[in-house]
Design a protein around this motif. Structure first.
Motif: not given
Length: 88
Positions: A46-50, A55-56, A62-64, A72-73
Motif C-alpha cells: 500500500i505504501v508503494l502504491i501511495v 512520486g509520479t 518503484l515497482p509494485v 518494505i514489509g
C-alpha cells in the motif's frame, strides 16, 4: 524379537516424537512471525502504491511486486529508501 532390536525401535519412536515436538514448536513460533511478515508486506504494498501516486510528479517510481512489498514489509522506511537507491 531381540532385546537390541526393541531398544532400537524404542529409540526410533522417541526420536520421532522429539522431531514432531520440535516441529510443532517451530511452526507455532514461525506462524506468528509469518503472519506479521504478511501483514507488514501488505502494508508495504500500500505504501508503494501511495509513493507511486505521489512520486509520479517528481519522477519517482518503484515497482509494485511481491519482492518490493516484502522488502518494505520487513525493513519498513529503510526498505523504501533502499529500494529507491537500488532502482536508480
Amino acid at each position: 524379537m531381540d532385546t537390541g532390536m526393541e531398544v532400537i525401535i524404542f529409540l526410533a519412536y522417541a526420536a520421532g516424537l522429539l522431531i514432531i515436538f520440535l516441529l510443532a514448536r517451530f511452526f507455532a513460533f514461525s506462524g506468528r512471525f509469518l503472519l506479521k511478515i504478511v501483514i507488514n508486506s501488505f502494508c508495504g504494498g500500500i505504501v508503494l502504491i501511495v509513493i507511486n501516486l505521489i512520486g509520479t510528479g517528481f519522477g519517482i517510481h518503484l515497482p509494485v511486486n511481491i519482492c518490493t512489498g516484502f522488502g518494505i514489509g520487513t525493513l519498513g522506511v529503510p526498505g523504501i529508501v533502499l529500494l529507491y537507491l537500488i532502482s536508480g
